[in-house]
Design an enzyme around this catalytic site. Structure first.
Site, PDB file in Angstrom:
ATOM      1  CE  LYS A  49      -3.743  -0.468   2.157  1.00  0.00           C
ATOM      2  NZ  LYS A  49      -4.577  -0.918   3.676  1.00  0.00           N
ATOM      3  NE  ARG A 119      -5.260   3.636   3.485  1.00  0.00           N
ATOM      4  CZ  ARG A 119      -4.978   3.866   2.508  1.00  0.00           C
ATOM      5  NH1 ARG A 119      -4.738   4.753   2.047  1.00  0.00           N
ATOM      6  NH2 ARG A 119      -5.775   2.804   1.525  1.00  0.00           N
ATOM      7  N   GLY A 128      -6.491 -10.350   7.551  1.00  0.00           N
ATOM      8  CA  GLY A 128      -6.188 -10.739   8.902  1.00  0.00           C
ATOM      9  C   GLY A 128      -5.180  -9.511   9.532  1.00  0.00           C
ATOM     10  CG  MET A 130      -5.750  -2.909  12.883  1.00  0.00           C
ATOM     11  SD  MET A 130      -4.963  -1.595  13.696  1.00  0.00           S
ATOM     12  CE  MET A 130      -5.151  -0.215  12.652  1.00  0.00           C
ATOM     13  NE  ARG A 363      -5.052  -4.432  -3.696  1.00  0.00           N
ATOM     14  CZ  ARG A 363      -5.561  -4.815  -2.328  1.00  0.00           C
ATOM     15  NH1 ARG A 363      -4.924  -4.893  -1.340  1.00  0.00           N
ATOM     16  NH2 ARG A 363      -6.937  -4.805  -2.312  1.00  0.00           N
ATOM     17  CG  HIS A 479      -6.726 -31.673   6.131  1.00  0.00           C
ATOM     18  ND1 HIS A 479      -7.233 -32.687   5.376  1.00  0.00           N
ATOM     19  CD2 HIS A 479      -5.603 -31.865   6.037  1.00  0.00           C
ATOM     20  CE1 HIS A 479      -6.612 -33.591   4.872  1.00  0.00           C
ATOM     21  NE2 HIS A 479      -5.407 -33.233   5.203  1.00  0.00           N
ATOM     22  NE  ARG A 641       4.183 -49.260 -19.219  1.00  0.00           N
ATOM     23  CZ  ARG A 641       3.809 -48.403 -17.862  1.00  0.00           C
ATOM     24  NH1 ARG A 641       4.722 -47.972 -17.379  1.00  0.00           N
ATOM     25  NH2 ARG A 641       2.287 -48.895 -17.656  1.00  0.00           N
ATOM     26  CB  SER A 787      10.419 -42.522 -21.185  1.00  0.00           C
ATOM     27  OG  SER A 787       9.417 -41.678 -20.622  1.00  0.00           O
ATOM     28  N   GLY A 789      10.646 -43.044 -15.943  1.00  0.00           N
ATOM     29  CA  GLY A 789       9.426 -43.591 -15.207  1.00  0.00           C
ATOM     30  C   GLY A 789       9.640 -43.040 -13.746  1.00  0.00           C
ATOM     31  CB  THR A 790       9.912 -39.868 -12.183  1.00  0.00           C
ATOM     32  OG1 THR A 790       8.747 -39.375 -12.836  1.00  0.00           O
ATOM     33  CG2 THR A 790      10.927 -39.352 -12.733  1.00  0.00           C
ATOM     34  CG  ASP A 792       7.846 -48.293 -11.153  1.00  0.00           C
ATOM     35  OD1 ASP A 792       7.713 -48.872  -9.856  1.00  0.00           O
ATOM     36  OD2 ASP A 792       7.135 -48.810 -11.984  1.00  0.00           O
ATOM     37  CB  CYS A 854       6.355 -40.911 -19.344  1.00  0.00           C
ATOM     38  SG  CYS A 854       7.083 -42.581 -18.750  1.00  0.00           S
ATOM     39  CE1 TYR A 874       8.549 -37.789 -23.628  1.00  0.00           C
ATOM     40  CE2 TYR A 874      10.404 -37.837 -25.319  1.00  0.00           C
ATOM     41  CZ  TYR A 874       9.480 -38.480 -24.380  1.00  0.00           C
ATOM     42  OH  TYR A 874       9.595 -39.912 -24.372  1.00  0.00           O
TER      43      TYR A 874
HETATM   44  P1  ADP Z   1      -7.720  -2.254   3.011  1.00  0.00           P
HETATM   45  O1  ADP Z   1      -6.464  -2.787   3.148  1.00  0.00           O
HETATM   46  O2  ADP Z   1      -8.947  -3.157   3.738  1.00  0.00           O
HETATM   47  O3  ADP Z   1      -7.965  -2.010   1.512  1.00  0.00           O
HETATM   48  P2  ADP Z   1      -7.280   0.533   3.257  1.00  0.00           P
HETATM   49  O4  ADP Z   1      -6.381   1.028   4.342  1.00  0.00           O
HETATM   50  O5  ADP Z   1      -7.365   0.729   1.926  1.00  0.00           O
HETATM   51  O6  ADP Z   1      -7.953  -0.906   3.887  1.00  0.00           O
HETATM   52  O7  ADP Z   1      -8.807   1.467   3.737  1.00  0.00           O
HETATM   53  C1  ADP Z   1      -9.846   1.032   3.399  1.00  0.00           C
HETATM   54  C2  ADP Z   1     -10.654   2.194   2.501  1.00  0.00           C
HETATM   55  O8  ADP Z   1     -10.518   3.363   3.686  1.00  0.00           O
HETATM   56  C3  ADP Z   1     -10.217   2.910   1.399  1.00  0.00           C
HETATM   57  O9  ADP Z   1     -10.641   2.160   0.385  1.00  0.00           O
HETATM   58  C4  ADP Z   1     -10.968   4.275   1.790  1.00  0.00           C
HETATM   59  O10 ADP Z   1     -11.894   4.416   0.995  1.00  0.00           O
HETATM   60  C5  ADP Z   1     -10.762   4.312   3.110  1.00  0.00           C
HETATM   61  N1  ADP Z   1      -9.887   5.363   3.573  1.00  0.00           N
HETATM   62  C6  ADP Z   1      -8.294   4.945   3.904  1.00  0.00           C
HETATM   63  N2  ADP Z   1      -7.533   5.904   4.340  1.00  0.00           N
HETATM   64  C7  ADP Z   1      -8.425   7.337   3.904  1.00  0.00           C
HETATM   65  C8  ADP Z   1      -8.281   8.631   3.863  1.00  0.00           C
HETATM   66  N3  ADP Z   1      -7.079   9.014   4.331  1.00  0.00           N
HETATM   67  N4  ADP Z   1      -9.056   9.347   3.492  1.00  0.00           N
HETATM   68  C9  ADP Z   1     -10.387   9.005   2.902  1.00  0.00           C
HETATM   69  N5  ADP Z   1     -10.380   7.510   3.104  1.00  0.00           N
HETATM   70  C10 ADP Z   1      -9.539   6.560   3.336  1.00  0.00           C
HETATM   71 MG    MG Z   2      -7.817  -0.669   0.496  1.00  0.00          MG
END
Ligand code: ADP
Ligand code: MG
Ligand code: MG
Length: 906
Positions: A49, A119, A128, A130, A363, A479, A641, A787, A789-790, A792, A854, A874
């Site tokens: 990010k 962020r 997972g 924050m 991204r 799993h 074969r 060839s 025969g991996t 065996d 093969c 091959y």
């Molecule tokens: P995630 O990793 O879940 O995509 P982000 O850090 O991109 O989380 O934040 C999620 C959303 O929060 C962004 O898509 C945007 O809409 C909003 N956001 C984040 N930072 C700002 C900011 N500085 N101003 C306005 N909206 C924000």
């Molecule tokens: Mg985002």
């Protein structure tokens, strides 16, 4: 003098080291007003990010100012026992000053407050981690400033209540539902549906209630000092790196534990300031089809994750075009600019504040296999990338998605339950309730669906042979789900709507009871469980798919053949662009009931005349199959074969079967039983099989060679080109091959004389015993091709029985005693080394020797890379894996030639 100088030295030294420690490090990277200290290349340090925000800023794309605290700071935070490293906080404050200047407001200033978002953002985007905290910096004082500045009390209180919710639930882990319940109450009291229908007063009341909730839950007042808020939020971002969910995700995806996360602080822009504000997310192209079309959703008067949270239904981006045409076209231009720059499809997040657009994230976008292919081909045509990069952008395994059959959409089906769609594709089979039953049923030629409450490593064998897997419990990372995806096997998990009664061997779904042996169909793409056998269709492959396949031919050294035993398999292989058949197993041609009878007669013969008579009955069957396969392969080489497995495998097993055979053949039950006894072996894998059969019963191989060559000659007479390659299995000693080759050549010459036509053919051998590989120089004097025969070879080099390894091999892999299952990925250090010796020695005495593989490994991308390295000609794999193998072969050839460097910059 001396003393003082000594005294002085000490503190000086200390000062200089501590200075060195801190001055070399930079924990914070600024971006704003068109200039950033970071770049897209700095993902390791700034996270995905942060690197994206920096790059967009440098490109002159509107991004609110901010800064990124590095992953290094996070790593040090942990090594210091969860303390910010020296100077980090100082750098944060300094950079905050720059943001204030840029945004013309001040953090914590009651007159003109700056608000920020905090962020998380690791190198790899990771569920997972924050969640983002928005609107940080608000308290009762700064709120007044916000109201004064915006003259919008409703907006200000809405923003404040959002902040307390996010801070409370994300940073201090108060159950988010408790905040939401209060919000619901407020809406109910006012009898409205949407959050946006509440007014300033309602929000104000909510803020009060939220603060009380916070106090009740945490025992402390809601932190009013913005700097304290910021410090707590940064700590929470860092701490989330080792949260359970993030750790599990990393383990499943092989992401190292010690990377750490970056933390991004970004000046707030507000999408919740009214009808000319909003927020959205999107992709520069359609992520499911790859179509070159801006693909996004947005919400008016909304903030942050409102779009994805589902509280309101987002609008299609076309609606933005209608409402705010200028913004829309600006957004489109930005998308183009980003694509030109990154040379890839991207996902984006944006916010509009009172008619002004801000980009908040970009991204490389995730996409389906179909989209990956279309985008890669389109971008080559658009001259954004070259063919090499196009191929490297598509993961070989990903193609699996396209090669699976799917349920015919036109068919009417009866859905009886729905679970989680853990692994795509469709599967039809009869229900069994244990892994062992699965294996036994499949042995008998049934297709099965394994139904379990949940699976465990002991079930691997059954999972491997089942068409599909259905579990009542477990999530997308259970799993069953993980293993199913790994095997590319259709899988539905966590289907709580079914109740399994293992005792009674049935399960219920509502009113319906499904018993063992009943047919069901799974849809791994939707999670649906369907009663009966739904019709399946092979997916239609796009023209771009075939373009990609053609490029793999241009850009690989390794050729890809297929393992095919029937004309039908041969056709699939050819359609997928196989360059021949690398393994046709003749014994598979005897599983048909009529044919097996003749075969059993052959085995039970007492003398050579009887045996020859039985063989004469078999020959026409073989010949017919060979003709079919040769025809399908249209002049491509076909490696056949000769008979490999021990004879007893073909004999009847149950009393009932023996009785039928005895009646049919007019041979007593006793005699059949004693013959079976005589053929029994302690260790069939190492027993009377392979060329050992040919050596002791030459008439069997002679019949097979005759069938092959007669088929070839007949077609050649009709001017159909055929290239038979006759392969002798399980050779350990050159003399075995010598004998079998003489027999093959003599028989072939005979047949050709009889047909009065010459057909080009080759004689070669499988290398599947260590002795053969080690003496390859001798063997190669008699062989035109090898060839490996991996399957065996792995068994014999490892001393590991594939049929028994299920009891302990999973333990080895789970406990990292060995890295990969050697039956899936070639054990390069052991088995691979023996192969390398075989290739080198073989080519020493026969420089024209063609070498292939093969075994099952021929379709495994990692193993294919190894085969490329040791200069095989091959690989041969199952027909449906041909496209995967072709792409993997191209990757093996392109890797290390600079092409992937470009890939890793985005
Ligand atoms: P995630 O990793 O879940 O995509 P982000 O850090 O991109 O989380 O934040 C999620 C959303 O929060 C962004 O898509 C945007 O809409 C909003 N956001 C984040 N930072 C700002 C900011 N500085 N101003 C306005 N909206 C924000
Ligand atoms: Mg985002
Ligand atoms: Mg999120």
């Amino acid at each position: 003098m001396a003393l003082t100088s000594k005294k002085q030295k000490k503190p000086l030294k200390k000062a200089s080291t501590s200075k060195k420690l801190t001055s070399g490090k930079k924990y914070v990277y600024y971006f704003g007003d068109g200039k950033a200290e970071g770049t897209a290349q700095m993902k390791d340090l700034l996270g995905g990010k942060g690197a994206g925000l920096a790059e967009m800023t440098n490109l002159g794309i509107p991004v609110p100012s901010g800064f990124t605290i590095t992953t290094e700071a996070c790593r040090e935070y942990f090594s210091l026992g969860k303390k910010f490293p020296d100077r980090m906080w100082e750098e944060v404050l300094n950079n905050l000053k720059n943001v204030e200047k840029s945004m013309n407001s001040e953090f914590g200033n009651p007159e003109n407050p700056l608000l920020i978002s905090v962020r998380s953002g690791a190198k790899f985007s990771m569920p997972g981690m924050m969640d983002t905290v928005l609107n940080l910096g608000l308290n009762d004082e700064t709120l007044k400033g916000l109201i004064k500045k915006t003259k919008n009390e409703k907006f200000a209180y809405d923003t404040y209540r959002r902040f307390i919710t996010m801070f409370g639930s994300i940073v201090t882990n108060i159950d988010r539902k408790k905040f939401e319940d209060l919000l619901e109450e407020a809406k109910k009291a006012k009898d409205v549906q949407l959050d946006t229908e509440l007014d300033a007063k309602d929000f104000k009341t909510l803020v009060k209630k939220y603060k009380e909730l916070y106090k009740k839950e945490t025992g402390t007042n809601f932190p009013s000092d913005p700097y304290e808020q910021l410090r707590m939020a940064i700590k929470a971002v860092f701490d989330s790196w080792y949260g359970d969910r993030a750790a599990t995700y990393r383990r499943l995806h092989g992401i190292p534990d010690d990377l750490g996360t970056a933390c991004n602080i970004v000046a707030m822009v507000f999408g919740n300031m009214g009808e000319n504000s909003g927020t959205g997310v999107g992709f520069t192209r359609d992520p499911s089809t790859g179509e070159k079309k801006f693909f996004a959703e947005f919400l008016v008067n909304a903030q942050g994750e409102d779009v994805v949270s589902g509280i309101r239904t987002p609008l299609k981006i076309e609606e933005l075009k209608r409402r705010m045409p200028k913004i829309y076209s600006q957004l489109e231009k930005i998308c183009n600019k980003l694509e030109k720059h990154y040379k890839d499809m991207l996902d984006i997040e944006f916010t509009i504040q009172e008619g002004k657009l801000y980009m908040l994230q970009t991204r490389v976008g995730k996409r389906t296999a179909a989209a990956a292919i279309k985008i890669a081909v389109d971008m080559v045509n658009e001259k954004l990338i070259d063919k090499k990069i196009a191929l490297l952008r598509i993961e070989p395994e990903q193609l699996n998605q396209l090669l699976h059959p799917t349920i015919d959409l036109k068919a009417e089906v009866k859905v009886i339950a729905k679970g989680l769609p853990a692994s795509p594709g469709a599967a039809v089979g009869r229900v069994v309730f244990s892994a062992q039953d699965a294996e036994e049923w499949v042995e008998k030629g049934e297709r099965v669906i394994l139904v379990r409450n949940e699976t465990s490593p002991e079930d691997i064998g059954g999972m491997a042979v089942a068409q599909g897997i259905l579990t009542a419990r477990g999530g997308m990372t259970s799993h069953a789900a993980v293993v199913g995806r790994g095997m590319g096997k259709c899988c539905v998990v966590g289907c709580g709507e079914i109740t399994i009664r293992e005792e009674e061997k049935c399960f219920t779904a509502g009113e319906i009871t499904v018993k063992e042996g009943d047919y069901i169909t799974l849809n791994g793409t939707t999670g649906e469980v369907i009663l009966g056998q739904a019709p399946l269709v092979m997916p239609k492959l796009s023209k771009e798919f075939y373009t990609i396949m053609q490029w793999t031919d241009e850009l690989s050294k390794l050729k890809v053949r297929a393992n095919a035993d029937t004309p039908k398999d041969a056709r699939v292989a050819r359609d997928f662009g196989a360059s021949g058949i690398g393994l046709c197993r003749t014994e598979h041609m005897f599983f048909d009931p009529d044919r097996i009878r003749a075969f059993r007669e052959m085995i039970l013969s007492d003398n050579i005349d009887q045996r020859k008579k039985a063989l004469d009955k078999i020959k026409p069957y073989q010949k017919k199959d060979f003709i079919g396969i040769f025809k399908e392969m249209k002049g491509l080489p076909v490696t056949i074969r000769l008979l490999d497995p021990p004879l007893h495998e073909f004999l009847p097993k149950t009393d009932e079967e023996i009785e039928i055979l005895s009646n049919e053949m007019g041979v007593s039950i006793r005699r059949i039983k004693s013959k079976i006894k005589a053929l029994e072996e302690f260790n069939p894998m190492l027993g009377h099989r392979g060329c050992r059969l040919g050596v002791t019963y030459p008439e069997i191989y002679e019949m097979q060679v005759r069938a092959i060559m007669e088929a070839a000659c007949e077609l050649a007479k009709k001017k159909i080109k055929v290239i038979p390659e006759i392969m002798i299995p399980l050779v350990a000693h050159v003399n075995e091959l010598k004998l079998m080759k003489e027999l093959t050549v003599k028989t072939s010459e005979d047949v050709m004389k009889q047909y009065r036509i010459k057909v080009e053919y080759k004689v070669g051998t499988m290398i599947e015993l260590a002795r053969a590989a080690i003496t390859a120089d001798q063997i190669a004097t008699e062989a035109e091709f090898f060839s490996f025969g991996t399957n065996d070879l792995t068994q014999s080099v490892f001393g590991l029985s594939r049929d028994d390894a299920g009891k302990f091999l999973p333990f080895y892999i789970d406990n990292k005693i060995i890295e990969d299952d050697p039956f899936i990925t070639i054990d390069t250090e052991g088995v691979g080394q023996i192969m390398e010796i075989g290739v080198k020695k073989g080519r020493k005495t026969n420089k024209n020797l063609k070498v292939g593989i093969c075994g099952e490994h021929g379709g495994d991308p990692k193993s294919i890379e190894f085969c490329h390295k040791i200069n095989l000609n091959y690989v041969s794999c199952s027909p449906y894996r041909v496209p995967i193998a072709k792409l993997a072969a191209a990757h093996a050839n392109l890797k290390g030639k600079g092409a992937e460097v470009i890939k890793s910059t985005v």
